[in-house]
Design an enzyme around this catalytic site. Structure first.
Site, mmCIF file in Angstrom:
data_model
loop_
_atom_site.group_PDB
_atom_site.id
_atom_site.type_symbol
_atom_site.label_atom_id
_atom_site.label_comp_id
_atom_site.label_asym_id
_atom_site.label_seq_id
_atom_site.Cartn_x
_atom_site.Cartn_y
_atom_site.Cartn_z
ATOM 1 N N TYR A 33 0.826 -1.207 0.000
ATOM 2 C CA TYR A 33 0.000 0.000 0.000
ATOM 3 C C TYR A 33 0.858 1.254 0.000
ATOM 4 C CZ TYR A 33 0.988 0.972 4.946
ATOM 5 O OH TYR A 33 1.614 1.290 6.134
ATOM 6 N N ARG A 52 8.015 3.807 -4.977
ATOM 7 C CA ARG A 52 8.101 2.857 -3.853
ATOM 8 C C ARG A 52 7.038 1.768 -3.990
ATOM 9 N NH1 ARG A 52 7.641 5.213 2.091
ATOM 10 N NH2 ARG A 52 5.482 5.373 1.467
ATOM 11 N N ARG A 100 -8.296 -20.197 -0.964
ATOM 12 C CA ARG A 100 -7.197 -20.033 -0.005
ATOM 13 C C ARG A 100 -6.149 -21.139 -0.140
ATOM 14 N NH1 ARG A 100 -5.359 -21.331 5.010
ATOM 15 N NH2 ARG A 100 -4.337 -19.624 6.123
ATOM 16 N N HIS A 102 -1.571 -21.164 0.338
ATOM 17 C CA HIS A 102 -0.430 -20.273 0.568
ATOM 18 C C HIS A 102 0.309 -19.953 -0.730
ATOM 19 C CE1 HIS A 102 -1.342 -21.323 4.662
ATOM 20 N NE2 HIS A 102 -0.398 -20.525 5.128
ATOM 21 N N LYS A 148 6.465 -1.981 1.756
ATOM 22 C CA LYS A 148 5.321 -1.362 2.441
ATOM 23 C C LYS A 148 4.136 -2.331 2.387
ATOM 24 C CE LYS A 148 3.307 3.222 3.194
ATOM 25 N NZ LYS A 148 3.466 3.221 4.629
ATOM 26 N N GLU A 181 12.920 2.743 13.618
ATOM 27 C CA GLU A 181 11.999 3.818 13.215
ATOM 28 C C GLU A 181 10.864 3.826 14.232
ATOM 29 O OE1 GLU A 181 10.079 2.994 9.409
ATOM 30 O OE2 GLU A 181 10.307 0.844 9.710
ATOM 31 N N LEU A 206 11.214 1.297 6.773
ATOM 32 C CA LEU A 206 10.577 1.754 5.544
ATOM 33 C C LEU A 206 11.291 3.046 5.132
ATOM 34 C CD1 LEU A 206 8.114 1.307 3.603
ATOM 35 C CD2 LEU A 206 7.095 3.221 4.830
HETATM 36 N N1 PDD Z 1 3.024 4.964 7.153
HETATM 37 N N2 PDD Z 1 7.727 3.949 8.776
HETATM 38 C C1 PDD Z 1 6.597 3.234 8.824
HETATM 39 C C2 PDD Z 1 6.612 1.922 9.505
HETATM 40 C C3 PDD Z 1 5.426 3.729 8.226
HETATM 41 O O1 PDD Z 1 4.297 2.993 8.253
HETATM 42 C C4 PDD Z 1 5.445 5.004 7.603
HETATM 43 C C5 PDD Z 1 4.240 5.603 6.959
HETATM 44 C C6 PDD Z 1 6.656 5.713 7.590
HETATM 45 C C7 PDD Z 1 6.779 7.049 6.920
HETATM 46 O O2 PDD Z 1 6.778 6.888 5.524
HETATM 47 P P1 PDD Z 1 6.221 8.046 4.571
HETATM 48 O O3 PDD Z 1 7.032 9.250 4.862
HETATM 49 O O4 PDD Z 1 6.443 7.524 3.208
HETATM 50 O O5 PDD Z 1 4.776 8.240 4.916
HETATM 51 C C8 PDD Z 1 7.769 5.158 8.172
HETATM 52 C C9 PDD Z 1 1.788 5.417 6.592
HETATM 53 C C10 PDD Z 1 1.561 6.881 6.718
HETATM 54 C C11 PDD Z 1 0.651 4.590 7.150
HETATM 55 O O6 PDD Z 1 0.887 3.406 7.357
HETATM 56 O O7 PDD Z 1 -0.452 5.094 7.352
#
Ligand code: PDD
Length: 295
Positions: A33, A52, A100, A102, A148, A181, A206
């Site tokens: 996403y 990304r 379903r 895997h 992501k 993070e 991320l």
């Molecule tokens: N998440 N690290 C993680 C684990 C994240 O889920 C996100 C953003 C970021 C920041 O990434 P960016 O600057 O590209 O938004 C860092 C989004 C906002 C979410 O899951 O809603």
């Protein structure tokens, strides 16, 4: 106002938008996403988000269901149909619907594409002006945090723990005490020598699009920036700590667990970067060429 969602070729009122019970996103979190900030109807760093997204898809061998141009059309359409001025757009692509099992389904199964919109962007000014508290938690996520993925249970648990502690975010720690993070944002610190430090873009984090934008802004503003791991012990001795993200913008951290960061008020570096980030998103309005949507 009722929200309009895009689901696999149709725009529908969100309350009527549905996915199949055998959708692999639902059953296996087999999808990826993006969340993109929309500011005065324009996307922040659209190209970087789509790059990304395409990388995440490649890493998981999910076929893009539509071209970049078609996706830009759909996202623009969702922004327009929802009359989104300031908000976020959510894009999910998953491996599609199949009985379903895997193992991946055959090539005949088309990946699913969902695009939704939410009104409201960025944290309230008062929150950013005061700075926020964060807690610390072990980073219990998988080893491919660079993808992501919609598999966000550890992130949701961490954010919930932060909320229960009346904190804004949770910093995630390795067993060695490195800050990777936070649950929905990237983490930064400013050393006593005013060097800005953030974790390198490895598979442990991320690579935030906002992180990329703020790295550029900081370097252009003349700061020395290091992409290297830092520990909680360093963060506790830092001049400043802050967070960045699509929904966070640049957020000063003034307390980690029960300890104040420096003198417990937002630092000048974080405040300057926050203003410069704000200037960047404000500048999107001036872009009348439409190039903000190019990917
Ligand atoms: N998440 N690290 C993680 C684990 C994240 O889920 C996100 C953003 C970021 C920041 O990434 P960016 O600057 O590209 O938004 C860092 C989004 C906002 C979410 O899951 O809603």
């Amino acid at each position: 106002m009722s929200h309009i969602a895009y689901v696999n070729g149709r725009y529908l009122p969100q309350k009527h938008a549905q996915i199949h019970i055998e959708d692999r996103g639902h059953q296996f979190a087999d999808g990826v996403y993006e969340v993109i900030c929309i500011w005065h109807g324009r996307p922040a760093d659209y190209t970087a988000h789509i790059a990304r997204l395409n990388r995440s898809l490649r890493e998981l061998a999910i076929r893009p269901p539509v071209s970049n141009a078609a996706l830009a059309f759909i996202v623009k359409e969702v922004v327009g149909r929802n009359r989104l001025d300031k908000g976020t757009v959510y894009i999910q692509i998953n491996r599609g619907v199949a009985p379903r099992a895997h193992v991946f389904p055959g090539a005949a199964v088309k990946p699913s594409l969902i695009v939704t919109a939410k009104h409201g962007a960025g944290p309230a000014d008062a929150v950013a002006r005061a700075g926020v508290k964060v807690i610390t938690l072990p980073d219990t996520r998988w080893k491919r945090c660079d993808i992501k993925s919609v598999g966000l249970l550890p992130n949701a648990l961490a954010k919930q723990a932060a909320a229960e502690a009346k904190a804004y975010e949770a910093l995630l720690l390795t067993p060695e005490g490195t800050v990777t993070e936070a649950s929905v944002s990237n983490a930064w610190m400013v050393t006593p020598e005013r060097t800005i430090v953030t974790h390198p873009a490895t598979s442990s984090i991320l690579a935030g699009v906002t992180r990329g934008r703020v790295l550029k802004i900081a370097r252009e503003a003349g700061y020395v920036v290091e992409e290297r791991p830092f520990t909680l012990a360093e963060a506790l001795k830092a001049k400043e700590v802050f967070l960045t993200g699509t929904t966070t913008f640049v957020m000063p951290v003034v307390r980690i667990d029960e300890q104040p960061v420096a003198n417990g008020v937002p630092g000048t570096v974080a405040c300057e970067l926050r203003q410069r980030y704000q200037d960047y998103i404000d500048s999107l309005t001036a872009d009348v060429s439409g190039s903000a949507w190019d990917a």
